[in-house]
Structures are given as C-alpha cells and as structure tokens.
Design an enzyme around this catalytic site. Structure first.
Site, PDB file in Angstrom:
ATOM      1  N   SER A  32       0.842  -1.241   0.056  1.00  0.00           N
ATOM      2  CA  SER A  32       0.130   0.083   0.074  1.00  0.00           C
ATOM      3  C   SER A  32       0.792   1.239   0.123  1.00  0.00           C
ATOM      4  O   SER A  32       0.543   2.293  -0.627  1.00  0.00           O
ATOM      5  CB  SER A  32      -1.142  -0.061   1.176  1.00  0.00           C
ATOM      6  OG  SER A  32      -1.996  -1.059   1.009  1.00  0.00           O
ATOM      7  N   LYS A  50      -9.848  -6.126  10.077  1.00  0.00           N
ATOM      8  CA  LYS A  50     -10.968  -5.563   9.673  1.00  0.00           C
ATOM      9  C   LYS A  50     -12.473  -5.381  10.002  1.00  0.00           C
ATOM     10  O   LYS A  50     -13.283  -4.695   9.730  1.00  0.00           O
ATOM     11  CB  LYS A  50     -11.089  -6.342   8.076  1.00  0.00           C
ATOM     12  CG  LYS A  50      -9.857  -6.040   7.062  1.00  0.00           C
ATOM     13  CD  LYS A  50     -10.057  -6.572   5.633  1.00  0.00           C
ATOM     14  CE  LYS A  50      -9.056  -6.024   4.818  1.00  0.00           C
ATOM     15  NZ  LYS A  50      -8.962  -6.798   3.590  1.00  0.00           N
ATOM     16  N   ASN A  95     -12.003  -1.566   5.498  1.00  0.00           N
ATOM     17  CA  ASN A  95     -10.626  -1.677   5.132  1.00  0.00           C
ATOM     18  C   ASN A  95      -9.907  -0.342   4.789  1.00  0.00           C
ATOM     19  O   ASN A  95      -8.838   0.022   4.712  1.00  0.00           O
ATOM     20  CB  ASN A  95     -10.206  -2.395   3.781  1.00  0.00           C
ATOM     21  CG  ASN A  95     -10.685  -1.753   2.590  1.00  0.00           C
ATOM     22  OD1 ASN A  95     -11.664  -1.145   2.579  1.00  0.00           O
ATOM     23  ND2 ASN A  95      -9.670  -1.952   1.679  1.00  0.00           N
ATOM     24  N   ASP A 110     -12.518  -2.972  -0.892  1.00  0.00           N
ATOM     25  CA  ASP A 110     -12.188  -4.210  -1.414  1.00  0.00           C
ATOM     26  C   ASP A 110     -13.067  -4.695  -2.478  1.00  0.00           C
ATOM     27  O   ASP A 110     -12.580  -5.166  -3.807  1.00  0.00           O
ATOM     28  CB  ASP A 110     -12.017  -5.464  -0.506  1.00  0.00           C
ATOM     29  CG  ASP A 110     -10.838  -5.342   0.569  1.00  0.00           C
ATOM     30  OD1 ASP A 110      -9.671  -4.677   0.018  1.00  0.00           O
ATOM     31  OD2 ASP A 110     -10.773  -5.947   1.627  1.00  0.00           O
ATOM     32  N   GLY A 164     -14.251 -17.704   3.073  1.00  0.00           N
ATOM     33  CA  GLY A 164     -13.790 -17.094   4.188  1.00  0.00           C
ATOM     34  C   GLY A 164     -14.315 -15.741   3.959  1.00  0.00           C
ATOM     35  O   GLY A 164     -15.482 -15.296   3.577  1.00  0.00           O
ATOM     36  N   LEU A 193      -7.670 -14.250  -6.423  1.00  0.00           N
ATOM     37  CA  LEU A 193      -7.362 -12.900  -5.636  1.00  0.00           C
ATOM     38  C   LEU A 193      -6.258 -12.944  -4.951  1.00  0.00           C
ATOM     39  O   LEU A 193      -5.703 -11.861  -4.491  1.00  0.00           O
ATOM     40  CB  LEU A 193      -8.413 -12.855  -4.235  1.00  0.00           C
ATOM     41  CG  LEU A 193      -9.929 -12.904  -4.712  1.00  0.00           C
ATOM     42  CD1 LEU A 193     -10.841 -12.401  -3.766  1.00  0.00           C
ATOM     43  CD2 LEU A 193      -9.973 -12.048  -6.076  1.00  0.00           C
TER      44      LEU A 193
HETATM   45  P1  NAP Z   1      -9.967 -16.357   5.356  1.00  0.00           P
HETATM   46  O1  NAP Z   1     -11.276 -15.624   5.960  1.00  0.00           O
HETATM   47  O2  NAP Z   1      -8.758 -16.842   6.268  1.00  0.00           O
HETATM   48  O3  NAP Z   1     -10.413 -17.587   4.404  1.00  0.00           O
HETATM   49  C1  NAP Z   1      -9.419 -18.506   3.655  1.00  0.00           C
HETATM   50  C2  NAP Z   1     -10.176 -19.530   3.026  1.00  0.00           C
HETATM   51  O4  NAP Z   1      -9.260 -20.520   2.355  1.00  0.00           O
HETATM   52  C3  NAP Z   1     -11.205 -20.483   3.514  1.00  0.00           C
HETATM   53  O5  NAP Z   1     -12.273 -20.675   2.541  1.00  0.00           O
HETATM   54  C4  NAP Z   1     -10.477 -21.607   3.929  1.00  0.00           C
HETATM   55  O6  NAP Z   1     -11.293 -22.660   4.164  1.00  0.00           O
HETATM   56  C5  NAP Z   1      -9.658 -21.744   2.853  1.00  0.00           C
HETATM   57  N1  NAP Z   1      -8.227 -22.798   2.961  1.00  0.00           N
HETATM   58  C6  NAP Z   1      -7.313 -22.296   3.806  1.00  0.00           C
HETATM   59  N2  NAP Z   1      -6.246 -23.135   3.811  1.00  0.00           N
HETATM   60  C7  NAP Z   1      -6.859 -24.135   3.181  1.00  0.00           C
HETATM   61  C8  NAP Z   1      -6.454 -25.475   2.995  1.00  0.00           C
HETATM   62  N3  NAP Z   1      -5.376 -26.003   3.345  1.00  0.00           N
HETATM   63  N4  NAP Z   1      -7.224 -26.374   1.980  1.00  0.00           N
HETATM   64  C9  NAP Z   1      -8.496 -26.142   1.541  1.00  0.00           C
HETATM   65  N5  NAP Z   1      -9.000 -24.775   2.084  1.00  0.00           N
HETATM   66  C10 NAP Z   1      -8.168 -23.762   2.703  1.00  0.00           C
HETATM   67  O7  NAP Z   1      -9.003 -15.437   4.326  1.00  0.00           O
HETATM   68  P2  NAP Z   1      -9.587 -14.303   3.531  1.00  0.00           P
HETATM   69  O8  NAP Z   1      -9.431 -12.899   4.393  1.00  0.00           O
HETATM   70  O9  NAP Z   1     -10.933 -14.657   3.096  1.00  0.00           O
HETATM   71  O10 NAP Z   1      -8.722 -14.027   2.445  1.00  0.00           O
HETATM   72  C11 NAP Z   1      -8.799 -15.058   1.391  1.00  0.00           C
HETATM   73  C12 NAP Z   1      -7.605 -14.584   0.220  1.00  0.00           C
HETATM   74  O11 NAP Z   1      -7.916 -13.366  -0.426  1.00  0.00           O
HETATM   75  C13 NAP Z   1      -6.119 -14.446   0.656  1.00  0.00           C
HETATM   76  O12 NAP Z   1      -5.423 -15.446  -0.224  1.00  0.00           O
HETATM   77  C14 NAP Z   1      -5.895 -13.182   0.506  1.00  0.00           C
HETATM   78  O13 NAP Z   1      -4.516 -12.930   0.237  1.00  0.00           O
HETATM   79  C15 NAP Z   1      -6.793 -12.936  -0.603  1.00  0.00           C
HETATM   80  N6  NAP Z   1      -7.048 -11.315  -0.587  1.00  0.00           N
HETATM   81  C16 NAP Z   1      -6.773 -10.557  -1.757  1.00  0.00           C
HETATM   82  C17 NAP Z   1      -7.062  -9.172  -1.734  1.00  0.00           C
HETATM   83  C18 NAP Z   1      -6.675  -8.312  -3.148  1.00  0.00           C
HETATM   84  O14 NAP Z   1      -6.724  -7.055  -2.594  1.00  0.00           O
HETATM   85  N7  NAP Z   1      -6.183  -8.880  -3.961  1.00  0.00           N
HETATM   86  C19 NAP Z   1      -7.587  -8.567  -0.587  1.00  0.00           C
HETATM   87  C20 NAP Z   1      -8.049  -9.477   0.535  1.00  0.00           C
HETATM   88  C21 NAP Z   1      -7.822 -10.755   0.367  1.00  0.00           C
HETATM   89  P3  NAP Z   1     -11.930 -23.244   5.359  1.00  0.00           P
HETATM   90  O15 NAP Z   1     -13.182 -22.386   5.492  1.00  0.00           O
HETATM   91  O16 NAP Z   1     -12.252 -24.581   5.338  1.00  0.00           O
HETATM   92  O17 NAP Z   1     -10.791 -22.980   6.537  1.00  0.00           O
END
Ligand code: NAP
Length: 289
Positions: free
Chosen positions: A21, A70, A91, A106, A132, A227
C-alpha cells in the site's frame, strides 16, 4: 518532501511488513502533487482501539486496515458506510467530525479490476472457491452485479452454507448454493464458468498449492480470477491457462481498492490513465522483489 504541511496516511495491520500500500499511495500522491506520506503501522490486536483513537488525535487524514483487524475495527468508528456494514468488514477509515468513518473498498476494487480486465459478471454462472471473509464479500458483490447463479465450494461446508443462507435471505432469492470442495467433480458440465479463487492455497511461500488439481474441472473454466497476487501467477492460474481459459491475479484488485480509498480521503477522482500507471509501477516493483 516532508514539511510542516504534510498529511499522514497509513495502514494498520499485523503483520504489515509485506504491504504494497505505501507504494500505491505514495506514487499517487507524487503523481497528483499532494503533500502526503503513507506509512505502515504494526498494530497488535490489543492496541487496535487505542491506535484508532490516537490516529484521530494525531490528525491523521485516513487509514487502511488489513488482516486481522477488518472486522474488529468497526466498534471504534463513529460511522460506517452501508456497504461496509453489510459486508461486515472495513478496510478504509476516512476522517470525519469526531472520529473515523469506515468503508470497504475491497469489493468496489475487485469490481473495477474485473471491468478493466473485460470480465463480465452480468448473466454469468459463477463458481467461488473458498468461504472465508473475502469469499462472503465476493458473493455479495456478484449477487448485486447480475450473476445468475453462484456456486460456493469450501473445505468446511458449514461456512459456505452459512454464507449462502445469509445472502439468499438478503437477496430474497436462492442465488448462492453451498457445496463441500469434494463435490466439485459433480459440477454440471454443460457450460463454462467464471471461477473466483478466494482460498489461501497457492499463496507464497507455498506456491505449489491449488484448491483443485483435477483437469476436468479446469476444462469448465471460462475465466479464472485468483485473489492472490503473490506469486503473480498462481498454480490455479497456470492450470486455467493450460486448459484454454483466461486467468488473472489479485494485484489489480489491490491497486483499485487503494485508488478508491485515495479518492475518498482526498475527494478527487483518479483517472484510468493514472490508475494504469500506478498498476504498472506496482507490477515492476513486484517483479524486482
Ligand atoms: P480467510 O477468511 O482466512 O479464508 C481462507 C479460505 O481459504 C477459507 O475458505 C479456507 O477454508 C480456505 N483454506 C485455507 N487453507 C486451506 C487448505 N489447506 N485447504 C483448503 N482450503 C483452505 O481469508 P480471507 O480473508 O477470505 O482471504 C482469502 C484470500 O484473499 C487470501 O489469499 C488473501 O490474500 C486474498 N485477498 C486478496 C485481496 C486483494 O486485494 N487482491 C484482498 C483481500 C484478500 P476453510 O473455511 O475450510 O478453513
């Protein structure tokens, strides 16, 4: 040049050391000739509310908020934008009378990134991988922007079910369907899907991971949107491309969420030309690191 007129912006997170950022906002300020400095603030969970109060006291113009704050930050705000309230995650904090107002940039950022990449939502059947915090917001955004059907697959089925129930109630129709990740092989094969990858699988340093390995699934992908932005090409993206689909990473979403926050703080509009210039500079920054 930092002087007596410099206004401070920043990002609250923990960890915060890998944030891109500052590069986005300091280059916007430079390009637009604004006297601003954007810095990272590592804020532990137990200090979050003090940090928000302190930022207001220090006359800080605005803040971004990242993992893990957040949702928790909301209780320290004087106002919240309806979209952020519905998503349940903030955010961006904008300075107003008496404190900060919370926004979520976002999802508008993802929408602008998808438009810029020529990815259509209207009339599409969409698959979301993951359930998530971000997946929930993505499903809401897709439902509001004309997706006809959203199939959400997650390792933990109950989380996908809870999101589907909530959104279907809000929308007043059955638009989100919840499945366990193991049910992907039963995805109807008569058409191709827009697939949004929201799990952490494939994120650096564990770049060999992907939520699905089965080639038959990738034959059904029309566009794959991951993402994750580190690495710039995830295994999910490589598999999409190998099966003839277009694939994109989350870097443009990151840049646009920053641009929308910058527009809120400074009450300006950032041109698409400048947005592309900032995106290109962040891409070079990534390639060099
Ligand atoms: P989160 O709430 O922690 O959710 C993570 C997700 O990944 C859940 O569905 C979880 O499944 C799954 N997961 C994690 N480890 C796993 C595994 N070993 N096997 C299968 N599923 C698995 O995270 P979030 O905040 O939603 O963020 C998700 C992604 O979005 C991240 O990679 C982050 O970098 C990306 N993101 C990108 C931006 C951007 O600006 N581009 C902004 C925000 C976030 P379970 O529910 O079964 O645990």
């Amino acid at each position: 040049m930092i002087d007596g007129h410099t206004r401070v912006l920043g990002v609250l997170g923990c960890p915060v050391e890998h944030t891109k950022s500052p590069a986005i906002h300091n280059s916007l300020a430079k390009e637009m000739g604004f006297n601003l400095a954007y810095v990272p603030f590592r804020v532990e969970r137990e200090h979050l509310q003090d940090a928000v109060k302190g930022a207001y006291g220090l006359n800080i113009l605005g803040l971004n908020v990242t993992v893990p704050h957040k949702s928790e930050v909301i209780k320290g705000l004087v106002d919240i934008d309806p979209l952020a309230k519905q998503i349940g995650a903030v955010n961006t904090l904008v300075r107003v009378e008496g404190g900060f107002k919370g926004y979520n940039t976002d999802m508008p950022g993802l929408l602008r990134a998808m438009k810029d990449d020529g990815v259509t939502i209207e009339g599409e059947k969409v698959v979301i991988l993951g359930a998530g915090g971000v997946a929930r917001a993505v499903a809401m955004m897709l439902a509001k922007n004309g997706a006809t059907c959203i199939k959400m697959y997650n390792r933990t089925l109950e989380k996908a079910q809870a999101i589907a129930k909530e959104i279907n109630e809000v929308e007043g129709k059955s638009i989100v369907e919840a499945y366990a990740m193991t049910e992907l092989s039963a995805l109807p094969k008569e058409q191709k899907y827009l697939v949004i990858q929201t799990t952490n699988l494939g994120m650096s340093p564990e770049i060999e991971g992907a939520p699905v390995e089965d080639g038959a699934f990738y034959d059904m992908v029309k566009v794959g949107y991951d993402l994750i932005f580190n690495p710039l090409e995830t295994k999910f993206m490589a598999l999409c491309k190998a099966h003839g689909a277009r694939a994109y990473n989350g870097l443009k979403m990151l840049v646009y969420q920053g641009i929308i926050a910058y527009e809120l703080w400074n009450e300006v509009t950032v041109s698409e030309e400048l947005a592309h210039k900032v995106y290109d500079s962040i891409l070079v920054n990534f390639a060099n690191n």
